[in-house]
Motif scaffolding. Structure first.
Motif, PDB file in Angstrom:
ATOM      1  N   MET A 165      -1.921 -23.148  42.281  1.00  0.00           N
ATOM      2  CA  MET A 165      -2.523 -22.178  41.378  1.00  0.00           C
ATOM      3  C   MET A 165      -3.793 -22.788  40.779  1.00  0.00           C
ATOM      4  SD  MET A 165      -0.592 -20.258  38.385  1.00  0.00           S
ATOM      5  CE  MET A 165      -1.320 -19.263  37.193  1.00  0.00           C
ATOM      6  N   SER A 166      -4.848 -22.032  40.784  1.00  0.00           N
ATOM      7  CA  SER A 166      -6.135 -22.516  40.315  1.00  0.00           C
ATOM      8  C   SER A 166      -6.185 -22.610  38.792  1.00  0.00           C
ATOM      9  CB  SER A 166      -7.246 -21.588  40.805  1.00  0.00           C
ATOM     10  OG  SER A 166      -8.478 -21.972  40.240  1.00  0.00           O
ATOM     11  N   LEU A 167      -6.709 -23.708  38.314  1.00  0.00           N
ATOM     12  CA  LEU A 167      -6.909 -23.909  36.881  1.00  0.00           C
ATOM     13  C   LEU A 167      -7.833 -22.825  36.315  1.00  0.00           C
ATOM     14  CD1 LEU A 167      -6.679 -25.829  34.361  1.00  0.00           C
ATOM     15  CD2 LEU A 167      -8.720 -26.951  35.237  1.00  0.00           C
ATOM     16  N   LEU A 168      -8.772 -22.366  37.129  1.00  0.00           N
ATOM     17  CA  LEU A 168      -9.794 -21.416  36.669  1.00  0.00           C
ATOM     18  C   LEU A 168      -9.522 -19.990  37.148  1.00  0.00           C
ATOM     19  CD1 LEU A 168     -12.867 -23.712  37.319  1.00  0.00           C
ATOM     20  CD2 LEU A 168     -11.644 -23.357  35.170  1.00  0.00           C
ATOM     21  N   MET A 169      -8.276 -19.701  37.514  1.00  0.00           N
ATOM     22  CA  MET A 169      -7.931 -18.401  38.070  1.00  0.00           C
ATOM     23  C   MET A 169      -8.365 -17.246  37.157  1.00  0.00           C
ATOM     24  SD  MET A 169      -4.237 -17.196  39.494  1.00  0.00           S
ATOM     25  CE  MET A 169      -3.470 -16.751  37.960  1.00  0.00           C
ATOM     26  N   ARG A 170      -8.229 -17.423  35.860  1.00  0.00           N
ATOM     27  CA  ARG A 170      -8.558 -16.345  34.917  1.00  0.00           C
ATOM     28  C   ARG A 170      -9.928 -16.518  34.262  1.00  0.00           C
ATOM     29  NH1 ARG A 170      -2.584 -15.923  32.373  1.00  0.00           N
ATOM     30  NH2 ARG A 170      -1.686 -14.762  34.113  1.00  0.00           N
ATOM     31  N   VAL A 171     -10.724 -17.435  34.799  1.00  0.00           N
ATOM     32  CA  VAL A 171     -12.059 -17.687  34.252  1.00  0.00           C
ATOM     33  C   VAL A 171     -13.079 -17.072  35.200  1.00  0.00           C
ATOM     34  CG1 VAL A 171     -13.715 -19.464  33.586  1.00  0.00           C
ATOM     35  CG2 VAL A 171     -11.275 -19.834  33.192  1.00  0.00           C
ATOM     36  N   PRO A 172     -13.937 -16.179  34.697  1.00  0.00           N
ATOM     37  CA  PRO A 172     -14.957 -15.587  35.572  1.00  0.00           C
ATOM     38  C   PRO A 172     -15.787 -16.675  36.263  1.00  0.00           C
ATOM     39  CG  PRO A 172     -14.962 -14.514  33.423  1.00  0.00           C
ATOM     40  CD  PRO A 172     -14.048 -15.696  33.318  1.00  0.00           C
ATOM     41  N   PRO A 173     -16.297 -16.375  37.443  1.00  0.00           N
ATOM     42  CA  PRO A 173     -17.014 -17.403  38.202  1.00  0.00           C
ATOM     43  C   PRO A 173     -18.371 -17.814  37.628  1.00  0.00           C
ATOM     44  CG  PRO A 173     -17.087 -15.314  39.368  1.00  0.00           C
ATOM     45  CD  PRO A 173     -16.185 -15.129  38.188  1.00  0.00           C
ATOM     46  N   ASN A 174     -18.928 -17.010  36.752  1.00  0.00           N
ATOM     47  CA  ASN A 174     -20.239 -17.352  36.180  1.00  0.00           C
ATOM     48  C   ASN A 174     -20.212 -17.100  34.684  1.00  0.00           C
ATOM     49  OD1 ASN A 174     -20.680 -16.375  39.129  1.00  0.00           O
ATOM     50  ND2 ASN A 174     -22.364 -17.752  38.664  1.00  0.00           N
ATOM     51  N   LEU A 175     -20.059 -18.179  33.918  1.00  0.00           N
ATOM     52  CA  LEU A 175     -20.005 -18.034  32.475  1.00  0.00           C
ATOM     53  C   LEU A 175     -20.332 -19.343  31.780  1.00  0.00           C
ATOM     54  CD1 LEU A 175     -16.516 -18.091  30.846  1.00  0.00           C
ATOM     55  CD2 LEU A 175     -16.950 -19.125  33.033  1.00  0.00           C
ATOM     56  N   VAL A 176     -20.568 -19.227  30.486  1.00  0.00           N
ATOM     57  CA  VAL A 176     -20.754 -20.364  29.597  1.00  0.00           C
ATOM     58  C   VAL A 176     -19.789 -20.139  28.456  1.00  0.00           C
ATOM     59  CG1 VAL A 176     -22.362 -21.591  28.087  1.00  0.00           C
ATOM     60  CG2 VAL A 176     -23.191 -20.579  30.224  1.00  0.00           C
ATOM     61  N   GLN A 177     -18.853 -21.095  28.247  1.00  0.00           N
ATOM     62  CA  GLN A 177     -17.861 -20.909  27.187  1.00  0.00           C
ATOM     63  C   GLN A 177     -17.438 -22.241  26.591  1.00  0.00           C
ATOM     64  OE1 GLN A 177     -14.304 -19.089  28.974  1.00  0.00           O
ATOM     65  NE2 GLN A 177     -13.294 -21.065  28.778  1.00  0.00           N
ATOM     66  N   SER A 178     -16.862 -22.164  25.420  1.00  0.00           N
ATOM     67  CA  SER A 178     -16.324 -23.347  24.769  1.00  0.00           C
ATOM     68  C   SER A 178     -15.217 -23.932  25.645  1.00  0.00           C
ATOM     69  CB  SER A 178     -15.768 -22.958  23.399  1.00  0.00           C
ATOM     70  OG  SER A 178     -15.089 -24.039  22.825  1.00  0.00           O
ATOM     71  N   ILE A 179     -15.098 -25.233  25.620  1.00  0.00           N
ATOM     72  CA  ILE A 179     -14.121 -25.910  26.482  1.00  0.00           C
ATOM     73  C   ILE A 179     -12.680 -25.603  26.064  1.00  0.00           C
ATOM     74  CG2 ILE A 179     -14.023 -28.110  25.254  1.00  0.00           C
ATOM     75  CD1 ILE A 179     -14.282 -29.374  28.139  1.00  0.00           C
ATOM     76  N   ARG A 180     -12.449 -25.369  24.794  1.00  0.00           N
ATOM     77  CA  ARG A 180     -11.152 -24.982  24.229  1.00  0.00           C
ATOM     78  C   ARG A 180      -9.987 -25.739  24.835  1.00  0.00           C
ATOM     79  NH1 ARG A 180     -12.607 -18.841  24.643  1.00  0.00           N
ATOM     80  NH2 ARG A 180     -14.211 -18.764  23.054  1.00  0.00           N
ATOM     81  N   ALA A 181      -9.120 -25.035  25.562  1.00  0.00           N
ATOM     82  CA  ALA A 181      -7.880 -25.612  26.073  1.00  0.00           C
ATOM     83  C   ALA A 181      -8.074 -26.444  27.338  1.00  0.00           C
ATOM     84  CB  ALA A 181      -6.867 -24.504  26.332  1.00  0.00           C
ATOM     85  N   PHE A 182      -9.242 -26.429  27.918  1.00  0.00           N
ATOM     86  CA  PHE A 182      -9.464 -27.191  29.149  1.00  0.00           C
ATOM     87  C   PHE A 182      -9.713 -28.657  28.816  1.00  0.00           C
ATOM     88  CE2 PHE A 182     -10.815 -22.903  30.337  1.00  0.00           C
ATOM     89  CZ  PHE A 182     -10.019 -22.706  31.454  1.00  0.00           C
ATOM     90  N   ARG A 183      -9.243 -29.514  29.689  1.00  0.00           N
ATOM     91  CA  ARG A 183      -9.503 -30.942  29.549  1.00  0.00           C
ATOM     92  C   ARG A 183     -10.471 -31.357  30.652  1.00  0.00           C
ATOM     93  NH1 ARG A 183      -3.504 -32.187  28.769  1.00  0.00           N
ATOM     94  NH2 ARG A 183      -3.799 -33.240  30.761  1.00  0.00           N
ATOM     95  N   ILE A 184     -11.362 -32.258  30.313  1.00  0.00           N
ATOM     96  CA  ILE A 184     -12.430 -32.655  31.233  1.00  0.00           C
ATOM     97  C   ILE A 184     -11.883 -33.204  32.557  1.00  0.00           C
ATOM     98  CG2 ILE A 184     -14.405 -34.202  31.518  1.00  0.00           C
ATOM     99  CD1 ILE A 184     -14.806 -33.756  28.402  1.00  0.00           C
ATOM    100  N   PRO A 185     -10.897 -34.096  32.538  1.00  0.00           N
ATOM    101  CA  PRO A 185     -10.385 -34.590  33.831  1.00  0.00           C
ATOM    102  C   PRO A 185      -9.820 -33.465  34.715  1.00  0.00           C
ATOM    103  CG  PRO A 185      -9.649 -36.015  32.056  1.00  0.00           C
ATOM    104  CD  PRO A 185     -10.281 -34.805  31.420  1.00  0.00           C
ATOM    105  N   GLU A 186      -9.208 -32.469  34.097  1.00  0.00           N
ATOM    106  CA  GLU A 186      -8.680 -31.340  34.874  1.00  0.00           C
ATOM    107  C   GLU A 186      -9.806 -30.513  35.482  1.00  0.00           C
ATOM    108  OE1 GLU A 186      -6.329 -29.330  31.946  1.00  0.00           O
ATOM    109  OE2 GLU A 186      -4.582 -30.613  32.279  1.00  0.00           O
ATOM    110  N   LEU A 187     -10.883 -30.311  34.734  1.00  0.00           N
ATOM    111  CA  LEU A 187     -12.029 -29.580  35.273  1.00  0.00           C
ATOM    112  C   LEU A 187     -12.666 -30.352  36.424  1.00  0.00           C
ATOM    113  CD1 LEU A 187     -13.613 -28.339  31.921  1.00  0.00           C
ATOM    114  CD2 LEU A 187     -12.514 -26.914  33.672  1.00  0.00           C
ATOM    115  N   GLN A 188     -12.728 -31.664  36.287  1.00  0.00           N
ATOM    116  CA  GLN A 188     -13.294 -32.489  37.353  1.00  0.00           C
ATOM    117  C   GLN A 188     -12.437 -32.387  38.619  1.00  0.00           C
ATOM    118  OE1 GLN A 188     -13.647 -36.661  36.395  1.00  0.00           O
ATOM    119  NE2 GLN A 188     -15.204 -36.972  37.967  1.00  0.00           N
TER     120      GLN A 188
END
Length: 149
Positions: free
Chosen positions: A1-24
């Motif tokens: 399951m994709s970490l970004l499944m519910r995140v639109p493909p083109n946006l700028v948003q606060s990092i909030r619940a995301f962790r940098i290593p997970e985004l990497q």
């Protein structure tokens, strides 16, 4: 399951619940470019642009000002050839007198413009940001006896 499944493909948003290593890891999994800039200790627009340019490995002219950064994040990278997608993190953007709310919004507008540019090309471009805590709110540690010891 994709970490970004519910995140639109083109946006700028606060990092909030995301962790940098997970985004990497997600960028790697998706085959996207992962761009990271730690902006703490930068105080001015010029310093923030320079820090982003250095840490995104952009050429020096790209980090002179917001317009140059916008051009580099769009036209120059596009001219380099097809791009798979981008996940960028602007970590600890300054919260200082010389880099105030207006400057932060102007910087985020650069990345919003880039997100729109890449959306037209059907290339994912997600930017996550965080703000540095104001100096007065940062932990200064305990003074005197510690409670509950």
């Amino acid at each position: 399951m994709s970490l970004l499944m519910r995140v639109p493909p083109n946006l700028v948003q606060s990092i909030r619940a995301f962790r940098i290593p997970e985004l990497q890891k997600e960028a790697l999994r998706l085959g996207h470019h992962f761009l990271y800039a730690l902006c703490s200790n930068a105080l001015t627009k010029q310093q923030v642009c320079s820090r982003i340019g250095e840490q995104f490995y952009l050429s020096k002219p790209c980090s002179k000002n917001f317009d140059a950064l916008r051009n580099c994040m769009t036209e120059i990278i596009s001219d380099a050839g097809p791009q798979p997608g981008f996940i960028a993190v602007l970590d600890q953007l300054p919260n200082s007198q010389k880099f105030d709310k207006e400057a932060r919004e102007s910087l985020l507008d650069v990345f919003r413009d880039a997100a729109e540019f890449w959306a037209e090309k059907k290339v994912p471009f997600r930017v996550f940001y965080s703000f540095e805590e104001p100096q007065s709110l940062q932990s200064v540690g305990w003074v005197g006896a510690r409670p509950f010891e």
